[in-house]
Scaffold this active site. Structure first.
Site, PDB file in Angstrom:
ATOM      1  N   SER A 442      39.469  41.371  46.933  1.00 46.94           N
ATOM      2  CA  SER A 442      38.355  42.083  46.319  1.00 46.94           C
ATOM      3  C   SER A 442      37.429  41.186  45.509  1.00 46.94           C
ATOM      4  O   SER A 442      36.277  41.521  45.341  1.00 46.94           O
ATOM      5  CB  SER A 442      38.870  43.239  45.466  1.00 46.94           C
ATOM      6  OG  SER A 442      39.870  42.792  44.596  1.00 46.94           O
ATOM      7  N   HIS A 470      38.532  46.840  51.410  1.00 46.52           N
ATOM      8  CA  HIS A 470      37.260  46.141  51.655  1.00 46.52           C
ATOM      9  C   HIS A 470      37.147  45.664  53.107  1.00 46.52           C
ATOM     10  O   HIS A 470      36.303  44.830  53.420  1.00 46.52           O
ATOM     11  CB  HIS A 470      37.136  44.935  50.716  1.00 46.52           C
ATOM     12  CG  HIS A 470      37.209  45.307  49.280  1.00 46.52           C
ATOM     13  ND1 HIS A 470      36.140  45.779  48.568  1.00 46.52           N
ATOM     14  CD2 HIS A 470      38.260  45.331  48.413  1.00 46.52           C
ATOM     15  CE1 HIS A 470      36.510  46.049  47.322  1.00 46.52           C
ATOM     16  NE2 HIS A 470      37.796  45.781  47.210  1.00 46.52           N
ATOM     17  N   LYS A 501      34.852  53.362  49.633  1.00 45.26           N
ATOM     18  CA  LYS A 501      33.949  52.215  49.782  1.00 45.26           C
ATOM     19  C   LYS A 501      33.054  52.445  51.016  1.00 45.26           C
ATOM     20  O   LYS A 501      32.122  53.213  50.921  1.00 45.26           O
ATOM     21  CB  LYS A 501      34.758  50.930  49.813  1.00 45.26           C
ATOM     22  CG  LYS A 501      35.592  50.816  48.505  1.00 45.26           C
ATOM     23  CD  LYS A 501      36.242  49.499  48.298  1.00 45.26           C
ATOM     24  CE  LYS A 501      37.312  49.534  47.218  1.00 45.26           C
ATOM     25  NZ  LYS A 501      36.879  49.842  45.882  1.00 45.26           N
TER      26      LYS A 501
END
Ligand code: PMP
Length: 652
Positions: A442, A470, A501
């Protein structure tokens, strides 16, 4: 960074007698001095033995070249049934140092002489000759402290941590030239525990060494070597500045005093903790963004280019996603009314799970309320007693917390270092195990070497878990994540991710086998004991996933944006590389990162400065997060502005 040694000794007068109250020593960076001084003063002034009336605080600078870093000795416990058995055990360990039983016995008898000595006895184990220049005083091993785990400031504790202090001392003593062992028995008549430490066996705590009420006690350092080197050994013990790494927290906390509270001010300690954070520039607060999160936002009344969002595909403000959420509210209302296993399962939950499993090509999926809760729930459920979790040192906090909540032992391996992981797997070969790693890290935006991790897992028969927070929607030709990125034929056992996300909503998920999902549905406490996700969120995430599946061009645009942004930064003279949406611009200097972000903010670029403790000290960075909805032109412009700003700040 300036380092200081801080020593406190406190005493009080009873009539004409000066009585020792408390003493402590620390080695710490300058910015931690004021807080620790205050804590030590508070210890001296509120001590159970009474309020000190003489407090000596000694502060000395430590030259970095005079500071030695050593590892803490490994710790184990010997449960002794009786003091005699405890002493017997001490003798047995000494015989392993080549001493005859007769000599061991004689050494134990010397504890009658150590009582009352301020320092320790230094004993030639072969001749039993005492080597201290002043036998009344003994040798005082001093100038040592533990070093806080990476990324943490040293804990402020105004009570004594006997275990840690003893371990630090033993570790220093055993690193001294020609010292082969240390024996310690507390001189407190009410404290019957002691230890023996040797280079081979480490620090062995012995639960009973003397009868309650017995005043015998003290320390004996066992020396074996030429006489000519005794002086050097004493110098090391008394003067060498030492920081001890990897000192575990007290595993025997029940036996030691609890941190003291000044009962009339129960909030004081929390106020102190916040004050410490402020003094170390670690205090945090929120920033209010007054528009929907998109490639451009309104911040403090200004239209800014957003370079810090997790909304990688720009779907938060997508009309179809918003419409799906509204429709779900119209049908199902706003809440889910219960936890999943009671009344909180709607068709929307099941549909999203089916869609996630299909997208990730696994048998089943399970959703959690956040990615954080997914990691905590999954890892604590899989980390059963006596198992081992192998965790990358840069894994996300939610993975770390999952490890902490589990019953497993956590073994941390160096970041993306397969040699280190292999060694650690080898050390624990045959154990039930789980390797867990972020797919995309991250902060650094780098990708875990999953093919190598899977090969090692296969070799050592352990399970694998990746956190695709991610990675989903970001890497792989169609945004399916790390398996697609590497073109792997086999999946890791546990594919975890978040809906918050690239999928624009909120929630976490796990994809895997039917067995994994059945097991987690029955054991993952953050899944079982929390009200499930609400209809609007579920519908939004489901729609976002559908858009991702049907429009891989969004993923291609994001990947192209990263390429263009990095290339332009490089043209500006900035080292920037990434294959993901996260582009770290490492500036090293904490102040520089902070100033650069502020300066860019003034130029309407919203970018996050990342500093210690999120990244190690000296690794401060600007962390750019890119979106598919950024245009290549505005990214080139931003890269140019970033380059100019950094060079201006570094030139000044
Ligand atoms: N894992 C990683 C790698 C993350 O970066 C995050 C969020 N920053 C999470 C898990 C937690 O996800 P969520 O925000 O959905 O709780």
């Amino acid at each position: 960074m300036s380092i200081y040694s801080l020593k406190m000794r406190a005493s009080k007068h009873t009539g004409s007698i000066q009585e020792h109250v408390s003493g402590a020593e620390k080695i710490l960076p300058q910015q931690e001095l004021p807080q620790q001084m205050e804590a030590l003063l508070s210890r001296a002034l509120h001590h159970a033995k009474g309020k000190a009336d003489f407090i000596n605080l000694k502060i000395e600078a430590v030259a970095p070249e005079n500071l030695k870093y050593i590892e803490a000795l490994p710790v184990s416990t010997h449960e002794a049934a009786t003091p005699a058995e405890g002493r017997q055990f001490m003798c047995q360990i000494m015989t392993e140092l080549g001493l005859t039983p007769d000599k061991c016995q004689k050494i134990l008898e010397l504890f009658q002489a150590t009582y009352g000595m301020r320092g320790a006895m230094l004993l030639d184990v072969d001749t039993l000759e005492r080597l201290e220049p002043d036998q009344q005083r003994g040798i005082r091993a001093t100038y040592m402290d533990s070093i806080a785990p990476k990324g943490e400031a040293k804990a402020i504790c105004d009570g004594k941590n006997h275990f840690q202090e003893a371990l630090v001392l033993a570790s220093k003593v055993l690193s001294a030239p020609n010292i082969i062992g240390e024996l310690c028995m507390s001189d407190d008549p009410d404290y019957i525990t002691g230890y023996i430490a040797t280079r081979d066996k480490g620090y062995i705590r012995i639960t009973k060494l003397k009868k309650m009420g017995c005043p015998d006690g003290g320390r004996i350092f066992l020396y074996r070597g030429p006489k000519s080197q005794v002086e050097e050994c004493i110098r090391y013990l008394q003067e060498q500045r030492v920081l001890v790494k990897n000192v575990p927290s007290n595993p025997y906390a029940n036996n030691t005093p609890k941190p003291k509270s000044t009962s009339d001010k129960p909030w004081q300690i929390f106020q102190d903790i916040l004050a410490q954070k402020k003094s170390q520039q670690l205090y945090r607060n929120t920033k209010e963004i007054s528009s929907a999160q998109a490639a451009h936002i309104i911040y403090q009344g200004q239209n800014q280019l957003m370079l810090a969002s997790n909304d990688y595909l720009g779907l938060i403000d997508h009309p179809e996603v918003k419409e799906a959420a509204k429709e779900a509210i119209n049908i199902y209302g706003v809440g889910s009314g219960g936890s999943r296993l009671t009344t909180g399962t709607l068709p929307l939950h099941n549909q999203l799970e089916t869609a996630l499993a299909s997208f990730k090509h696994t048998e089943k999926a399970l959703i959690f309320n956040t990615g954080y809760m997914a990691n905590v729930g999954i890892i604590s459920a899989l980390g059963i007693k006596d198992s081992i979790i192998f965790s990358d040192e840069l894994n996300h906090a939610s993975i770390i917390d999952g490890c902490r909540l589990s019953h497993a032992k956590t073994v941390v391996y160096k970041h993306n270092d397969m040699k280190d992981l292999a060694e650690k797997l080898q050390e624990h070969a045959g154990c039930q195990g789980l390797i867990v790693t972020d797919a995309v890290f991250s902060m650094g935006g780098d990708i875990a070497p999953l093919p190598d991790i899977m090969a090692l897992a296969e070799q050592y028969h352990v399970l694998t878990m990746v956190d695709e927070a991610h990675a989903t929607g970001v890497i792989g030709a169609t945004g399916r994540g790390i398996v697609e990125h590497f073109g792997l034929k086999r999946q890791p056992d546990v594919l975890m991710g978040t809906l918050s996300k690239a999928l624009a909503a909120e929630g976490g998920y796990v994809c895997g086998s039917q067995l994994l999902i059945d097991y987690l549905r029955n054991t993952a406490r953050s899944y079982i004991f929390s009200t499930s996700l609400s209809p609007a969120v579920l519908a939004a995430a489901t729609k976002a996933l559908e858009l991702l599946e049907n429009h891989p061009s969004m993923v291609h645009q994001l990947q192209e944006n990263t390429r263009i942004f990095c290339k332009t930064l490089q043209q500006e003279g900035i080292e920037a590389h990434s294959d993901t949406a996260i582009v770290p611009i490492v500036l090293h200097d904490e102040e520089l990162a902070l100033h650069a972000a502020e300066e860019l903010n003034r130029q309407n670029i919203f970018i996050s400065p990342i500093r210690y403790p999120t990244v190690p000290k000296g690794q401060a960075m600007l962390r750019a997060a890119l979106m598919a909805t950024h245009t290549p032109e505005e990214l080139c412009q931003a890269a140019h502005t970033i380059g100019q700003t950094i060079s201006r700040l570094t030139d000044n």
